[in-house]
Design a protein around this motif. Structure first.
Motif, PDB file in Angstrom:
ATOM      1  N   UNK A 168      18.582   5.761 -10.794  1.00 12.46           N
ATOM      2  CA  UNK A 168      19.241   7.050 -10.529  1.00 12.46           C
ATOM      3  C   UNK A 168      18.403   8.254 -10.930  1.00 12.46           C
ATOM      4  N   UNK A 169      17.544   8.106 -11.952  1.00 13.95           N
ATOM      5  CA  UNK A 169      16.740   9.242 -12.397  1.00 13.95           C
ATOM      6  C   UNK A 169      15.696   9.648 -11.373  1.00 13.95           C
ATOM      7  N   UNK A 170      15.415   8.800 -10.394  1.00  8.95           N
ATOM      8  CA  UNK A 170      14.428   9.099  -9.370  1.00  8.95           C
ATOM      9  C   UNK A 170      15.060   9.700  -8.120  1.00  8.95           C
ATOM     10  N   UNK A 171      16.341   9.974  -8.161  1.00 12.55           N
ATOM     11  CA  UNK A 171      17.034  10.557  -7.022  1.00 12.55           C
ATOM     12  C   UNK A 171      17.590  11.922  -7.415  1.00 12.55           C
ATOM     13  N   UNK A 172      17.522  12.852  -6.482  1.00 16.98           N
ATOM     14  CA  UNK A 172      18.020  14.190  -6.759  1.00 16.98           C
ATOM     15  C   UNK A 172      19.527  14.259  -6.823  1.00 16.98           C
ATOM     16  N   UNK A 173      20.220  13.374  -6.162  1.00 21.04           N
ATOM     17  CA  UNK A 173      21.684  13.357  -6.165  1.00 21.04           C
ATOM     18  C   UNK A 173      22.145  12.018  -6.714  1.00 21.04           C
ATOM     19  N   UNK A 174      23.409  11.972  -7.135  1.00 18.68           N
ATOM     20  CA  UNK A 174      23.946  10.756  -7.696  1.00 18.68           C
ATOM     21  C   UNK A 174      23.983   9.621  -6.686  1.00 18.68           C
ATOM     22  N   UNK A 175      23.518   8.457  -7.097  1.00 13.93           N
ATOM     23  CA  UNK A 175      23.543   7.272  -6.251  1.00 13.93           C
ATOM     24  C   UNK A 175      24.076   6.112  -7.077  1.00 13.93           C
ATOM     25  N   UNK A 176      24.583   5.108  -6.401  1.00 19.64           N
ATOM     26  CA  UNK A 176      24.991   3.894  -7.084  1.00 19.64           C
ATOM     27  C   UNK A 176      23.750   3.164  -7.591  1.00 19.64           C
ATOM     28  N   UNK A 177      23.829   2.715  -8.832  1.00 17.07           N
ATOM     29  CA  UNK A 177      22.696   1.977  -9.395  1.00 17.07           C
ATOM     30  C   UNK A 177      22.525   0.634  -8.684  1.00 17.07           C
ATOM     31  N   UNK A 178      23.635   0.037  -8.305  1.00 15.68           N
ATOM     32  CA  UNK A 178      23.558  -1.297  -7.709  1.00 15.68           C
ATOM     33  C   UNK A 178      24.511  -1.414  -6.533  1.00 15.68           C
ATOM     34  N   UNK A 207       0.812  -1.208   0.000  1.00 10.07           N
ATOM     35  CA  UNK A 207       0.000   0.000   0.000  1.00 10.07           C
ATOM     36  C   UNK A 207       0.841   1.251   0.000  1.00 10.07           C
ATOM     37  N   UNK A 208       0.265   2.327   0.562  1.00  8.60           N
ATOM     38  CA  UNK A 208       0.926   3.616   0.551  1.00  8.60           C
ATOM     39  C   UNK A 208       2.129   3.666   1.466  1.00  8.60           C
ATOM     40  N   UNK A 209       3.129   4.475   1.072  1.00 13.79           N
ATOM     41  CA  UNK A 209       4.355   4.644   1.849  1.00 13.79           C
ATOM     42  C   UNK A 209       4.912   6.035   1.569  1.00 13.79           C
ATOM     43  N   UNK A 210       6.001   6.338   2.258  1.00 13.10           N
ATOM     44  CA  UNK A 210       6.713   7.596   2.038  1.00 13.10           C
ATOM     45  C   UNK A 210       8.114   7.272   1.530  1.00 13.10           C
ATOM     46  N   UNK A 211       8.506   7.911   0.470  1.00 14.80           N
ATOM     47  CA  UNK A 211       9.880   7.817  -0.029  1.00 14.80           C
ATOM     48  C   UNK A 211      10.709   8.826   0.766  1.00 14.80           C
ATOM     49  N   UNK A 212      11.375   8.357   1.818  1.00 15.47           N
ATOM     50  CA  UNK A 212      12.089   9.272   2.714  1.00 15.47           C
ATOM     51  C   UNK A 212      13.289   9.919   2.033  1.00 15.47           C
ATOM     52  N   UNK A 213      13.912   9.223   1.102  1.00 14.19           N
ATOM     53  CA  UNK A 213      15.070   9.798   0.429  1.00 14.19           C
ATOM     54  C   UNK A 213      14.724  11.012  -0.413  1.00 14.19           C
ATOM     55  N   UNK A 214      13.479  11.056  -0.919  1.00 15.00           N
ATOM     56  CA  UNK A 214      13.067  12.153  -1.788  1.00 15.00           C
ATOM     57  C   UNK A 214      11.874  12.939  -1.250  1.00 15.00           C
TER      58      UNK A 214
END
Length: 741
Positions: free
Chosen positions: A678-688, A599-606
């Motif tokens: 990575x396109x869903x994050x505002x800053x660069x992150x490792x893909x894997x 169900x519903x959640x919060x994406x805390x990173x974004x």
């Protein structure tokens, strides 16, 4: 959730009619020697009274037992002996497996005999002994006042079991030095509760006395066994020297550097157990080694706000842990991360008057800190020693109530955290219980630590308070509670990952019971919670409907449909979700479990709304008597407007083979994989990101202190730039010997 074995032994279901009186028995000194081999044909058993287990307690309500069982009790100058013959109308359906001693989860689905021993006969605390049909043993402590069971308590005793043409037999010999009782020349009467677990399509529990479901005190309904005389608890001194050898290899420059062999180290240690009086014992440890402890169950930590809880598994800290347990978890021994010495004293003052004491102290080579707040938990570690000291006093009131005092402190260079307070558990009649606790804290961090982590400078203080009222009848169960934790409260020797809040909670459930049919037990009802910070702002609210079911195939289902509100970074999110789990054992040796949150959640990173699917299936398969295979997966996927933000998996497999009740080999493998978009994050992150950990252990346990361990553990990691690469590996061996002078 509590284990099914705990449910078998301890779940108390309200509601019942008049019950017949509990039968009592007279015991006599053994007429001859007894050899613990699972055969009740020794001369020492001759003339002992038959103690029949003839009442079915669940799912029936004091109905005739579905299988006949006869137990016997006797003693000599040094040991208590218990033997039982469990008859079975279909002996080929008996379920029993070889597992590691004290593995109560592994014994969940087995045919077994359990008995409480209440040597003070004060109906407050009983020693639990469990033996399955193959002689595998477990022991623990039952505390009536807080309705808890602690299987971390260890005792050196002997047990055996064997199959017969008409069922199985078990024997147990328990040295009087293994538990506390009064030192007197008078004839003593002890309380006993005899239980047979009979797992078939449903889990049947049978006892040697009827059970009044309206009572909250199981030991008050025990069989009275009189005739114990000419015995004493003895010196009860045990000295356990240990020797641990190991080598750890690491990469100084990860991942490109070479794997460097570490130095081989030999580390002596010492454990001491001393019964200072018949009621008070002292435990001490010097340079303990816990490398044989099983790896933690995997938990996903990709999208979390607060520190995750991992249960304590280390034997020294587990023993007597129930004494330090309070409604607010101000004591949590895993905060002692790397101890080099520890001291613990626990027991009862004044005989059976009900004054329980506990003192615990340890020196830690690390100082791990949590920084809780309303919106999340921060953490750091100081590379310095810390002393942890805990003191506990509990005074029993009336039949099942108590009042207690608690102190828990940690100190180090430029650092201190002191916590103290009082708690109350009060039983109002048969059906109502009240829990209350208040704690105050005073804390000071080193200036550099406070600045770096946004904490107050100098000494600051805070408080935490809880009031909970629980009312249970034969048809309804309700709970009302309020928990308040101020912004400045810290419990560094405990686990309080959130502060600056007040939470009001209410739950009501309708209860249904049936002895046969499509369910054994069913509860259904609403609940609601609301949380505000100390500024009065609503931070969390939850309204839900909960269902709990127990039925055929030893099945358990729990589910909640929830309307949830959660404030994060100033935005209040309104979410709907379903959570739950299902567990069942369709046949002997098969255990299937699944947990979910959808169900519903919060994406805390974004800081935005999202949809979540979390699934955690697990399966255990026992092949033959000694081989156990386990597999589990913790999967989580988070999406925003249909686009995947990340998926995460933790796969774990475990294989264990028990050659006997003393010898086993175990291997555990955990694989963690996180794929991010990575396109869903505002800053660069490792893909894997990925990681692999493994543990191997060969163990021999003659008793809890006389042990031999040989093992290996390793860890590898990988990311976008490199594949899985070994980061460290450890080889170790440990030998310990329990010596009673």
């Amino acid at each position: 959730m509590p284990s099914l074995l705990a449910a078998l032994l301890f779940v108390q279901v309200p509601g019942a009619s008049q019950v017949p009186p509990t039968p009592n028995f007279t015991v006599h000194r053994a007429a001859g020697p007894i050899v613990i081999d699972g055969r009740l044909d020794d001369a020492g058993w001759a003339g002992t009274a038959d103690i029949p287990i003839k009442w079915e307690i669940t799912p029936g309500d004091n109905t005739p037992a579905r299988a006949q069982t006869t137990c016997h009790v006797t003693f000599d100058s040094s040991k208590l002996y218990v033997g039982c013959h469990a008859f079975d109308p279909r002996p080929e359906r008996i379920r029993a497996h070889l597992v590691d001693r004290d593995n109560v989860i592994g014994m969940d689905g087995d045919d077994l005999i359990a008995f409480y021993v209440d040597p003070f006969n004060d109906h407050r605390r009983g020693f639990i002994f469990v033996v399955n049909a193959l002689g595998v043993q477990a022991e623990g402590v039952r505390n009536v006042a807080n309705q808890s069971e602690d299987f971390s308590w260890d005792a050196s005793w002997t047990s055996a079991g064997r199959f017969t043409s008409d069922g199985y037999e078990v024997e147990a010999a328990i040295p009087f030095t293994s538990f506390r009782f009064a030192r007197t020349t008078d004839v003593q009467t002890w309380g006993f509760v005899f239980i047979r677990g009979w797992p078939r399509n449903m889990r049947y529990r049978m006892e040697a006395g009827p059970y009044d479901r309206r009572s909250t005190c199981d030991l008050c309904q025990s069989n009275q066994l009189t005739g114990f005389e000419g015995i004493g608890p003895g010196k009860n001194v045990e000295i356990s020297p240990t020797l641990t050898a190991g080598r750890t290899d690491t990469r100084d420059s990860f991942p490109a550097g070479p794997l460097t062999h570490g130095d081989a180290r030999v580390r002596p240690g010492l454990d001491l157990r001393w019964g200072i009086t018949p009621n008070v014992s002292l435990n001490a440890t010097v340079r303990p080694d816990f490398s044989q402890v099983e790896a933690d169950v995997a938990q996903l930590d990709v999208n979390t706000r607060y520190a995750l809880f991992y249960p304590e598994k280390r034997p020294f800290f587990l023993e007597g842990a129930d004494i330090f347990t309070t409604p607010i978890q101000a004591v949590f021994s895993r905060t002692v991360a790397d101890p080099d010495a520890g001291l613990k004293m626990t027991g009862k003052l004044g005989g059976s008057t009900g004054n329980t004491i506990g003192v615990f102290a340890a020196r830690d080579r690390l100082t791990n800190l949590l920084f809780p707040s309303n919106q999340g938990t921060g953490a750091t570690s100081l590379d310095q020693d810390a002393w942890t000291t805990v003191g506990r006093f509990r005074r029993d009131l009336g039949r099942a109530s108590n009042i207690g005092l608690l102190y828990a402190g940690r100190t180090g260079s430029g650092y201190q955290n002191q916590v103290g307070g009082a708690d109350l558990f009060y039983q109002v009649g048969r059906s109502t219980r009240i829990n209350a606790q208040y704690l105050g804290s005073a804390t000071a961090y080193p200036d550099s630590t406070a600045r770096a982590n946004g904490q107050p400078r100098g000494t600051f203080s805070g408080g935490a308070a809880l009031v909970e009222v629980n009312h249970t009848t034969n048809r309804w169960q309700s709970t009302l509670s309020y928990l308040d934790v101020s912004p400045g409260f810290r419990a560094d020797a405990g686990f309080v990952p959130r502060t600056d809040f007040g939470t009001l909670s209410l739950s009501v459930a309708k209860l249904f019971y049936r002895g046969t049919g499509w369910f054994n037990f069913l509860s259904l009802g609403p609940y609601a919670t609301q949380t505000r910070d100390h500024g009065g702002t609503l931070t969390d609210q939850e309204i839900g409907l909960g269902l709990y079911y127990m039925g055929p195939a030893q099945s358990t289902v729990a589910s909640q449909l929830i309307a949830h509100q959660e404030r994060y970074r100033g935005t209040l999110y309104r979410l709907t979700r379903n959570t739950g789990y299902v567990n069942f054992k369709p046949a002997g040796g098969i255990d299937l479990t699944a947990k979910w949150q959808i169900g519903g959640a919060v994406d805390y990173g974004n800081a935005r709304p999202a949809s979540e699917i979390s699934l955690s299936p697990a399966a255990t398969l026992n092949i033959g008597r000694g081989l156990a295979l386990e597999a589990s997966d913790a999967f989580q996927r988070l999406r925003h407007h249909g686009v995947t933000i990340y998926t995460a998996n933790i796969l774990q497999s475990k294989i264990a083979y028990n050659f006997s009740t003393r010898t086993m080999v175990r291997g555990i493998l955990q694989y963690r994989n996180v794929d991010r978009n990575p396109s869903e994050y505002g800053a660069g992150v490792d893909r894997n990101e990925k990681g692999l950990t493994g543990q191997f252990l060969l163990a021999y346990k003659a008793n809890p202190q006389t042990v031999l361990f040989l093992g290996y553990s390793g860890m590898a990691a990988g990311a976008d730039r490199f594949g899985l690469t070994t980061a460290s590996r450890t080889f170790f061996a440990k030998i310990g010997y329990g010596w009673r002078p």
